[in-house]
Scaffold this active site. Structure first.
Site, PDB file in Angstrom:
ATOM      1  N   GLY A  72       0.772  -1.242   0.000  1.00 11.55           N
ATOM      2  CA  GLY A  72       0.000   0.000   0.000  1.00 11.55           C
ATOM      3  C   GLY A  72       0.807   1.297   0.000  1.00 11.55           C
ATOM      4  CD  GLN A  73       4.882   0.635   1.477  1.00  9.29           C
ATOM      5  OE1 GLN A  73       4.264  -0.235   0.874  1.00  9.29           O
ATOM      6  NE2 GLN A  73       5.296   0.478   2.718  1.00  9.29           N
ATOM      7  NE  ARG A  74       3.636   9.614  -1.637  1.00 13.54           N
ATOM      8  CZ  ARG A  74       4.188  10.435  -0.755  1.00 13.54           C
ATOM      9  NH1 ARG A  74       3.430  11.203   0.002  1.00 13.54           N
ATOM     10  NH2 ARG A  74       5.495  10.497  -0.616  1.00 13.54           N
ATOM     11  CB  ILE A  76       3.579   0.106  -5.008  1.00 10.11           C
ATOM     12  CG1 ILE A  76       3.259  -0.015  -3.514  1.00 10.11           C
ATOM     13  CG2 ILE A  76       5.089   0.080  -5.214  1.00 10.11           C
ATOM     14  CD1 ILE A  76       3.780  -1.330  -2.897  1.00 10.11           C
TER      15      ILE A  76
END
Ligand code: GDP
Ligand code: MG
Lengths: 202, 341
Positions: A72-74, A76
């Site tokens: 869920g990193q910005r 990706i």
């Protein structure tokens, strides 16, 4: 919980295959939820931040259950869309104790709800990390002592409004408080899913 | 009532269920004093939380400038948001540490997960059980956790962490543009922090002195000296940790500690990885163990003489250059594979 008992829950489906997609911001607890669903309680404290995705599958008597957990990193999040196709249930995990990120969470969720490929797909929001001290409680207003944090506060029914769930008419949705870490609330979420999945696409 | 918020259809059968709905553990909990769990908007002050004051609660630090913040206790979750030019010393966190929009900070922290986003020019002395991740950050510097205070070793255990289970150097950068501008290894091996000499905290025994640290200083596999001899030392038995520490004290400045772990193998796990290393496997299988990769000129011989007096049935040391090479590779692979999900 165990994938097999999950599978049994869903086997009444007319379809032969069920695809569950877990999304949410980084650090929300998605991989921890997946571990609980897959009965990997022993490994919960070994969870590492997800770089790509994790998937757990189980097969039985011609029925197949796949659960996808996507990082869920910005950076990706743009890749989320590659996993939409054929989703039967969307689980959106929220870190209820991270007051600074509710806006970001709401924005990501409302974008997801506008996706064509996810149209009509039942939505289960896990309001996770209820065990933490600064978590937004599900049914009472939170009173933080620090006045300059007030503007970030949300109470639970407001999550629904914030995420504009109350205006949703094209899908079934549910906010379920939980603590993935303690394995609480997850079962109730699965029960809701089992009840609501069939009427969606089939 | 009000356990869940949901779409219309559910509402009809919600009412009768209200009485029978499950009670969750968090509902029984008394409300903590939130002012103790949040530090916000402070400038130029020293803020302390002493051992026993938090005992595994969540903690949040926000919008502070030029502060020295000492949290000498365990926490379950730590968020550090928008701080500038602060020094943060943070005891073991059993969950994740999330550092966002910070600049010019020095952070000493031990945790289960470490995540940084939108940070600049921070130096992190890190102990991390899983793979640390960074995103959209620049000029971060990382080094191994180095600190001691009297309650720290016990706090590691309460937070379900082990001082030897440290993956601090395996940084994953989600916004990797190549080059070293995002992060690099710090030159300093000890945090440039002076413990407060006044107040209750002065009685905690806090020190950053080299050699006193609860977490042994490791350089990480990326900084492993090239071309030098390597070996693996395994310590088993009840006294494994004290023996490992004793050995490391003797070895200090002679060889380099590359990486360490504390493992308890179950079933055939050990067999799968270390099956080819017969004498090592035999040690690993006897119970929980500490494994250390060491490197340097004559490392095996130096280890051998430093292990004098340690009963032979509680340790393993690679013998011969070739075996050392093979074993350190197997250990490195094992450690990488333990970071998969
Ligand atoms: N206290 C608490 N921590 C949790 C809970 N769920 C997850 N965590 C912790 O939150 C951190 C992030 O979890 P992870 O599953 O990796 O998040 P993901 O990035 O969404 O996959 C980890 O340190 C977890 O142990 C929860 O219900 N309660
Ligand atoms: Mg994850």
């Amino acid at each position: 919980m165990g994938l097999l008992s999950l599978l049994r829950k869903f086997r009444k489906q007319p379809s032969r295959e069920l695809r569950i997609l877990i999304l949410g911001l980084d650090n929300a607890g998605k991989t921890t939820v997946l571990r609980v669903l897959a009965s990997e309680q022993d490994e919960i404290k070994n969870t590492t931040p997800t770089q790509g995705f994790n998937v757990k599958s189980v097969h039985s008597q011609g029925f197949k259950l796949n659960i996808w957990d996507i990082g869920g990193q910005r950076t990706i999040r743009p890749y989320w869309k590659h996993y939409f196709e054929g989703t039967d249930v969307l689980i959106f995990v929220v870190d209820s104790a991270d007051m600074m990120r509710m806006d970001e969470t709401g924005e990501e969720l409302s974008e997801l709800l506008q996706e064509h490929k996810l149209a009509g797909v039942p939505l289960l929001v896990f309001a996770n990390k209820q065990d933490l001290d600064l978590a937004m409680p599900p049914d009472e207003p939170a009173g933080y002592a620090s006045p300059d944090l007030q503007h970030n506060l949300l109470i639970f029914p407001q999550i629904a409004e914030k995420f504009q769930l109350t205006s949703l008419t094209d899908r079934r949705w549910q906010i379920q408080p939980c603590s993935a870490l303690r394995g609480e609330g997850i079962q109730e979420g699965m029960d809701w899913m089992a009840k609501n999945v069939s009427t969606s696409k089939w | 009532m009000g356990c869940c918020v949901s779409s219309g259809e559910e509402r009809t059968d919600r009412e009768p269920l209200a009485e029978t709905r499950p009670r969750y553990s968090w509902e029984k909990k008394e409300r903590p004093d939130r002012s103790q769990l949040i530090i916000s908007g402070q400038v130029g002050v020293v803020v302390c939380r002493l051992p026993g004051q938090l005992s595994g609660r969540q903690f949040h630090i926000q919008d502070c400038r030029q502060c020295e913040i000492f949290v000498l206790d365990t926490t379950s979750s730590l968020t550090i948001h928008g701080c500038t030019d602060c020094t943060l010393v943070l005891g073991p966190c059993g969950g994740s540490v999330f550092v966002r929009q910070c600049e010019g900070c020095t952070v000493v922290v031990a945790c289960q997960q470490f995540r940084a986003r939108d940070c600049r020019k921070c130096t992190v002395y890190l102990h991390c059980k899983s793979q640390p991740v960074i995103e959209s950050s620049h000029r971060l510097r990382f080094s191994c956790f180095q600190a001691y205070y009297d309650k720290l070793r016990d706090q590691f255990s309460s937070a379900d962490l082990h001082p030897f289970n440290n993956q601090w150097s395996h940084i994953h950068n989600f916004t990797n543009q190549g080059g070293e501008s995002d992060w690099s290894f710090a030159q300093e091996t000890t945090p440039p922090i002076t413990p407060p000499s006044e107040g209750d905290i002065s009685g905690c025994g806090l020190t950053f002195q080299r050699g006193r640290s609860t977490v042994p200083y490791s350089v990480g596999p990326l900084a492993r000296p090239t071309e030098s001899e390597g070996c693996v030392v395994v310590m088993t038995g009840e006294e494994r940790e004290s023996r490992a520490r004793e050995l490391l004290t003797k070895l200090q400045d002679q060889v380099v500690l590359v990486q360490t772990c504390h493992s308890h193998f179950k079933g055939n796990e050990a067999q799968a990885f270390f099956g080819d290393h017969k004498s090592l496997l035999a040690q690993i299988k006897t119970g929980p163990c500490i494994m250390m990769e060491l490197s340097g000129e004559n490392v095996q011989q130096i280890c051998h003489s430093s292990l004098e007096g340690v009963p032979e049935d509680v340790y393993h040391l690679s013998s011969g250059r070739e075996e050392g090479e093979r074993e350190r590779e197997t250990l490195a692979n094992y450690l990488m594979s333990s970071l998969t999900m």
